[in-house]
Design an enzyme around this catalytic site. Sequence first.
Site, PDB file in Angstrom:
ATOM      1  N   GLU A 306     -28.281  -4.045  57.162  1.00  0.00           N
ATOM      2  CA  GLU A 306     -29.138  -5.225  57.136  1.00  0.00           C
ATOM      3  C   GLU A 306     -30.036  -5.288  58.360  1.00  0.00           C
ATOM      4  O   GLU A 306     -31.250  -5.486  58.259  1.00  0.00           O
ATOM      5  CB  GLU A 306     -28.266  -6.485  57.081  1.00  0.00           C
ATOM      6  CG  GLU A 306     -29.038  -7.777  57.229  1.00  0.00           C
ATOM      7  CD  GLU A 306     -29.926  -8.033  56.028  1.00  0.00           C
ATOM      8  OE1 GLU A 306     -29.401  -8.028  54.912  1.00  0.00           O
ATOM      9  OE2 GLU A 306     -31.141  -8.207  56.210  1.00  0.00           O
ATOM     10  N   ASP A 310     -34.120  -5.041  58.276  1.00  0.00           N
ATOM     11  CA  ASP A 310     -34.956  -6.155  58.733  1.00  0.00           C
ATOM     12  C   ASP A 310     -35.901  -5.714  59.838  1.00  0.00           C
ATOM     13  O   ASP A 310     -37.094  -6.007  59.815  1.00  0.00           O
ATOM     14  CB  ASP A 310     -34.073  -7.292  59.264  1.00  0.00           C
ATOM     15  CG  ASP A 310     -33.228  -7.941  58.185  1.00  0.00           C
ATOM     16  OD1 ASP A 310     -33.389  -7.571  57.008  1.00  0.00           O
ATOM     17  OD2 ASP A 310     -32.400  -8.801  58.518  1.00  0.00           O
ATOM     18  N   SER A 521     -32.682  -9.699  50.771  1.00  0.00           N
ATOM     19  CA  SER A 521     -32.682  -9.492  52.215  1.00  0.00           C
ATOM     20  C   SER A 521     -33.743  -8.466  52.604  1.00  0.00           C
ATOM     21  O   SER A 521     -34.056  -8.319  53.771  1.00  0.00           O
ATOM     22  CB  SER A 521     -31.307  -9.065  52.702  1.00  0.00           C
ATOM     23  OG  SER A 521     -30.811  -8.025  51.924  1.00  0.00           O
ATOM     24  N   ASP A 562     -49.782 -13.700  41.214  1.00  0.00           N
ATOM     25  CA  ASP A 562     -48.871 -14.460  40.359  1.00  0.00           C
ATOM     26  C   ASP A 562     -47.991 -13.484  39.575  1.00  0.00           C
ATOM     27  O   ASP A 562     -48.500 -12.596  38.891  1.00  0.00           O
ATOM     28  CB  ASP A 562     -49.709 -15.328  39.407  1.00  0.00           C
ATOM     29  CG  ASP A 562     -48.871 -16.354  38.681  1.00  0.00           C
ATOM     30  OD1 ASP A 562     -47.650 -16.432  38.956  1.00  0.00           O
ATOM     31  OD2 ASP A 562     -49.434 -17.094  37.846  1.00  0.00           O
ATOM     32  N   ILE A 563     -46.690 -13.634  39.706  1.00  0.00           N
ATOM     33  CA  ILE A 563     -45.756 -12.761  38.984  1.00  0.00           C
ATOM     34  C   ILE A 563     -45.315 -13.500  37.722  1.00  0.00           C
ATOM     35  O   ILE A 563     -44.819 -14.627  37.800  1.00  0.00           O
ATOM     36  CB  ILE A 563     -44.523 -12.422  39.858  1.00  0.00           C
ATOM     37  CG1 ILE A 563     -44.949 -11.894  41.235  1.00  0.00           C
ATOM     38  CG2 ILE A 563     -43.607 -11.428  39.132  1.00  0.00           C
ATOM     39  CD1 ILE A 563     -45.741 -10.612  41.230  1.00  0.00           C
ATOM     40  N   GLY A 581     -48.321 -19.352  37.296  1.00  0.00           N
ATOM     41  CA  GLY A 581     -48.152 -20.407  38.304  1.00  0.00           C
ATOM     42  C   GLY A 581     -46.781 -20.310  38.945  1.00  0.00           C
ATOM     43  O   GLY A 581     -46.049 -19.325  38.760  1.00  0.00           O
ATOM     44  N   ASP A 583     -42.960 -20.471  39.657  1.00  0.00           N
ATOM     45  CA  ASP A 583     -41.768 -20.429  38.813  1.00  0.00           C
ATOM     46  C   ASP A 583     -40.531 -20.252  39.687  1.00  0.00           C
ATOM     47  O   ASP A 583     -40.635 -19.872  40.861  1.00  0.00           O
ATOM     48  CB  ASP A 583     -41.875 -19.305  37.772  1.00  0.00           C
ATOM     49  CG  ASP A 583     -42.085 -17.948  38.409  1.00  0.00           C
ATOM     50  OD1 ASP A 583     -41.152 -17.436  39.054  1.00  0.00           O
ATOM     51  OD2 ASP A 583     -43.211 -17.387  38.283  1.00  0.00           O
TER      52      ASP A 583
END
Length: 603
Positions: A306, A310, A521, A562-563, A581, A583
């Site tokens: 992690e 990051d 993550s 927009d996905i 839009g 979601d």
Amino acid sequence: MFVDPRTPSHAVPSKFSAFLTLLSVVFAVPSKDPAPEVKESINPPRGWTLRSAAPSHHTIELRIGLPQPDFPVLEKHLYEVSDPFHERYGQHLTKAEVEALVAPHQESIDAVSEWLATHGIGESDIQRSPARDWVTIKVPITLAEKMLDTTYHVWTHDASGDSIVRTTSYSLPKHLHPHIDVIQPTTMFARFKGYKSTIHDIDRSPSLPAFTGDSTNSGAVIDPSCNTTITISCLRQLYSVPSDFTPSAHVGNSVGITGYLEQFANRQDLQSFYADQKPQAVGSTFNFVSVKGGLNDQNASNAGVEANLDVQFAFGLSFPVNSTFFSTAGRPPFIPDIGTPTDTNEPYTDWLDFILAQEKPPLAISTSYGDDEQSPKASPDGLVQDLPSLVHCEFKIPSDGGVGDGDDNPATQTCLTNDGKNQTKFIPGFPASCPFVTAVGGTEFIEPEIGVFFSGGGFSNFFARPSYQDKAVGKFLSALPKGTFEGLFNPNGRAIPDVAAQGERFRVFVGGQVVSVAGTSASSPAFTGIVALLNDVRLRAGQPPLGFLNPLLYTIPEGFNDITIGNNPGCGTEGFNATTGWDAVTGLGTPNFSKLRDLVIRK
Ligand SMILES: *[C@@H]1O[C@H](CO)[C@@H](O)[C@H](O)[C@H]1NC(C)=O
Ligand SMILES: *[C@@H]1O[C@H](CO)[C@@H](O)[C@H](O)[C@H]1NC(C)=O
Ligand SMILES: *[C@@H]1O[C@H](CO)[C@@H](O)[C@H](O)[C@H]1NC(C)=O
Ligand SMILES: *[C@@H]1O[C@H](CO)[C@@H](O)[C@H](O)[C@H]1NC(C)=O
Ligand SMILES: *[C@@H]1O[C@H](CO)[C@@H](O)[C@H](O)[C@H]1NC(C)=O
Ligand SMILES: *[C@@H]1O[C@H](CO)[C@@H](O)[C@H](O)[C@H]1NC(C)=O
């Protein structure tokens, strides 16, 4: 066993023996407290088993939260300076101004001090937060039990075997009730995922394609390899960062990553990553800041997936912006048989304490750490932006909402509430569900990018929907077929996520090896890297940094891709759908930096 090398200002041990002697005298005097009244009481939490009485030699670090009567004023300021249509936009409050607004009444400070004094606890035995809204004391469990008129027990988490010392009810003298919001640890059974990330899957397969170089972004065509392997270059292409765009190291910009127990960011791995994906950055590194004794283990065998993920992606994307990794120590779970002497707070809280005391915290901080408001549905990770307000969220999360049943497997998730009623409910993630955090959902694939199944989304059962979401979320809700998931979610709650970014197949270096990592993550540091670039644009234009993003983001949905494909199954349902839009899978969508950089300096 982890040893806590506390700084002297936090340490009580040397005073402790004298302190205990004094206590026996105090106990001999009959308490003048009127009969205590129950402050908080919960049902025995699902998924936890009461094991035994707390060992009498156990000590406990109690945090006492005092009411913040002016918080609504702070909240008003926060929304004004974060609202691009307000004349105060960008005029961020100073640390001193914020502290004045979260300060408790002197009356509350005095009432709590007097109460502590009756138990032999003086000013020199307590630690106060800078705004004096939190009081921390370290006391023998027997004293905590007396003060709170309760009995602590060792509880074991069924799924993980972790043990903690908690109670299901505590009481305070009646006159103190208005002066104390919360005392922890008492009834909070949150596990914060064993201080681990929400990494979804790690594929150590050696057959990853070799990186083909820092391809130029032609603007239109995304390198097809990005469909199977995400690199810095892929994110720059997907999110329309012009190939000639480089942020400045000299405009006061900064970016931070939080790390917790055993998540060490390895500097050599970062060099390998840079050589592979960001050659210009080779030789550069990040600042390391230890919080409460957090370690900086550079042994490659102990590199954290992690932490490396990051650091490599957030710092790689924002290079050469000043970057800092915060390593917060945390105790391993309490092990009653070994007799861990002290049961402390969540490292998350320790980190907040630390960062709040900083004059200049990083302008964008990514945290891939959290628990669900109650139980485990995959949760989006967050970009922490307004620290004092986030602390306020901590106050407001009810303790009986802090219980996770530890079931990370969507197939067996029951999603039953822990309030004793066994209701089935969607459970969103905390701290992502805090209205002052930007929650980042996950996507995968390219052309089109789609919402990934583990993208946590939904509606808070505790935080009301902030007004900045009314329009976008209202539209999503009204388009849901009548009766959809009725009773399973709170349509008036804070909705998550706010935005999204890639969350699958990140090419990460860990312990000298290349691994493929997935999870929201990954999305959070990716999005944070883009925010650091946007802060660069503002700072270079002589404008203040963005600060708390959400009110701005919801006014510029055109800055996002927009996905509209994908859903997030859980709790025995198919979950919500990505739609046109906003979601509850991908929020407003993934960033288009080329558009956003114009939109964020429009004013
Ligand atoms: C990306 O991979 C997915 C899954 O294998 C596939 O359905 C899709 O067609 C691929 N997209 C591109 C642009 O290659
Ligand atoms: C690095 O860590 C591994 C496993 O934790 C240990 O076996 C090894 O001895 C350590 N190496 C050094 C140089 O300390
Ligand atoms: C970078 O950040 C660190 C940690 O916050 C700070 O100590 C340092 O002064 C900063 N450096 C620059 C050049 O701003
Ligand atoms: C809730 O479920 C648990 C285990 O599934 C059961 O032991 C308990 O009695 C139930 N409680 C209620 C109020 O139905
Ligand atoms: C999601 O889309 C599918 C396919 O169109 C549809 O059957 C389902 O009802 C939708 N679910 C929700 C919650 O809108
Ligand atoms: C991002 O915005 C730029 C500038 O408006 C545009 O040319 C580009 O096509 C957009 N990218 C995507 C993926 O839509």
